[in-house]
Every structure is written in C-alpha cells, then in structure tokens.
Design a protein around this motif. Structure first.
Motif, mmCIF file in Angstrom:
data_model
loop_
_atom_site.group_PDB
_atom_site.id
_atom_site.type_symbol
_atom_site.label_atom_id
_atom_site.label_comp_id
_atom_site.label_asym_id
_atom_site.label_seq_id
_atom_site.Cartn_x
_atom_site.Cartn_y
_atom_site.Cartn_z
ATOM 1 N N GLU A 154 -78.529 27.258 41.180
ATOM 2 C CA GLU A 154 -78.515 26.780 42.552
ATOM 3 C C GLU A 154 -79.274 25.466 42.620
ATOM 4 O O GLU A 154 -80.107 25.177 41.749
ATOM 5 C CB GLU A 154 -79.143 27.807 43.490
ATOM 6 C CG GLU A 154 -80.610 28.062 43.221
ATOM 7 C CD GLU A 154 -81.194 29.181 44.068
ATOM 8 O OE1 GLU A 154 -80.427 29.858 44.780
ATOM 9 O OE2 GLU A 154 -82.410 29.379 44.003
ATOM 10 N N LEU A 155 -78.958 24.678 43.642
ATOM 11 C CA LEU A 155 -79.679 23.427 43.838
ATOM 12 C C LEU A 155 -80.898 23.701 44.694
ATOM 13 O O LEU A 155 -80.805 24.325 45.750
ATOM 14 C CB LEU A 155 -78.787 22.396 44.528
ATOM 15 C CG LEU A 155 -77.801 21.674 43.636
ATOM 16 C CD1 LEU A 155 -76.930 20.745 44.475
ATOM 17 C CD2 LEU A 155 -78.490 20.894 42.544
ATOM 18 N N ALA B 231 -81.689 24.890 39.476
ATOM 19 C CA ALA B 231 -82.545 26.010 39.051
ATOM 20 C C ALA B 231 -81.687 27.240 38.825
ATOM 21 O O ALA B 231 -80.643 27.411 39.439
ATOM 22 C CB ALA B 231 -83.596 26.282 40.113
ATOM 23 N N LEU B 232 -82.146 28.104 37.940
ATOM 24 C CA LEU B 232 -81.439 29.356 37.669
ATOM 25 C C LEU B 232 -81.612 30.323 38.827
ATOM 26 O O LEU B 232 -82.674 30.402 39.441
ATOM 27 C CB LEU B 232 -81.977 30.012 36.399
ATOM 28 C CG LEU B 232 -81.735 29.292 35.093
ATOM 29 C CD1 LEU B 232 -82.380 30.072 33.951
ATOM 30 C CD2 LEU B 232 -80.261 29.100 34.836
ATOM 31 N N MET C 20 -69.783 24.087 38.638
ATOM 32 C CA MET C 20 -69.192 25.332 38.179
ATOM 33 C C MET C 20 -70.246 26.438 38.070
ATOM 34 O O MET C 20 -70.028 27.562 38.497
ATOM 35 C CB MET C 20 -68.504 25.146 36.820
ATOM 36 C CG MET C 20 -67.810 26.413 36.338
ATOM 37 S SD MET C 20 -67.203 26.313 34.671
ATOM 38 C CE MET C 20 -68.728 26.345 33.748
ATOM 39 N N LEU C 21 -71.411 26.115 37.509
ATOM 40 C CA LEU C 21 -72.471 27.107 37.369
ATOM 41 C C LEU C 21 -72.994 27.557 38.726
ATOM 42 O O LEU C 21 -73.321 28.728 38.918
ATOM 43 C CB LEU C 21 -73.606 26.548 36.510
ATOM 44 C CG LEU C 21 -73.252 26.345 35.032
ATOM 45 C CD1 LEU C 21 -74.373 25.609 34.323
ATOM 46 C CD2 LEU C 21 -72.944 27.658 34.351
ATOM 47 N N ILE C 22 -73.028 26.641 39.689
ATOM 48 C CA ILE C 22 -73.427 26.999 41.051
ATOM 49 C C ILE C 22 -72.367 27.906 41.665
ATOM 50 O O ILE C 22 -72.687 28.938 42.267
ATOM 51 C CB ILE C 22 -73.641 25.730 41.900
ATOM 52 C CG1 ILE C 22 -74.887 24.989 41.401
ATOM 53 C CG2 ILE C 22 -73.768 26.083 43.383
ATOM 54 C CD1 ILE C 22 -75.044 23.599 41.980
ATOM 55 N N LEU D 58 -77.537 27.631 30.230
ATOM 56 C CA LEU D 58 -78.584 28.108 31.122
ATOM 57 C C LEU D 58 -79.967 27.753 30.590
ATOM 58 O O LEU D 58 -80.872 27.439 31.366
ATOM 59 C CB LEU D 58 -78.445 29.613 31.346
ATOM 60 C CG LEU D 58 -77.170 30.041 32.078
ATOM 61 C CD1 LEU D 58 -77.090 31.560 32.160
ATOM 62 C CD2 LEU D 58 -77.038 29.409 33.434
ATOM 63 N N LEU D 59 -80.138 27.780 29.285
ATOM 64 C CA LEU D 59 -81.412 27.352 28.695
ATOM 65 C C LEU D 59 -81.654 25.865 28.945
ATOM 66 O O LEU D 59 -82.793 25.451 29.194
ATOM 67 C CB LEU D 59 -81.437 27.644 27.194
ATOM 68 C CG LEU D 59 -81.667 29.094 26.815
ATOM 69 C CD1 LEU D 59 -81.465 29.287 25.310
ATOM 70 C CD2 LEU D 59 -83.052 29.551 27.224
#
Length: 64
Positions: free
Chosen positions: A46-47, A53-54, A38-40, A22-23
């Motif tokens: 999010e895109l 962007a976080l 995966m993070l989305i 995330l950093l």
C-alpha cells in the motif's frame, strides 16, 4: 520434428519471485511503477504518503 524445448510444460511456479519483490519493498528499493500498482491491486502493498509499504498480507507471505 518437434522441438522438445517448446513442448515442455513450464516448471511449477513458486512464490520466490513475489517474495523477492516484497523484500525489495521492505528494504525501500525502487521498483517499476506498474509493478507497484499491481502489488497494491493484489493487496500485498500500500502507499503510505509517497512510500510503498507492505500490508499484513505481504508480511504474512514473507513469513511463510
């Protein structure tokens, strides 16, 4: 004779790896496309246009 290295349980996981990713997103570093998805999917990023962007959930995890 059993191998002790194999039979040991893994150490308890922490959020350190996730926070590191995330950093990297916060700094705008490039990460693997599948990792982005995966993070989305998990709701941490999010895109926004073409940039990752976080989300609030991602920022909250970094603050804890």
């Amino acid at each position: 004779m059993p191998n002790n290295e194999v039979e040991r349980s893994p150490p308890p996981s922490s959020d350190a790896e996730l926070c590191r990713l995330l950093l990297e997103i916060r700094r705008g570093e490039v990460i693997h496309p599948r990792l982005k998805r995966m993070l989305i999917h998990l709701g941490f990023a999010e895109l926004r246009g073409l940039q990752l962007a976080l989300t609030g959930k991602g920022r909250l995890l970094l603050e804890t």
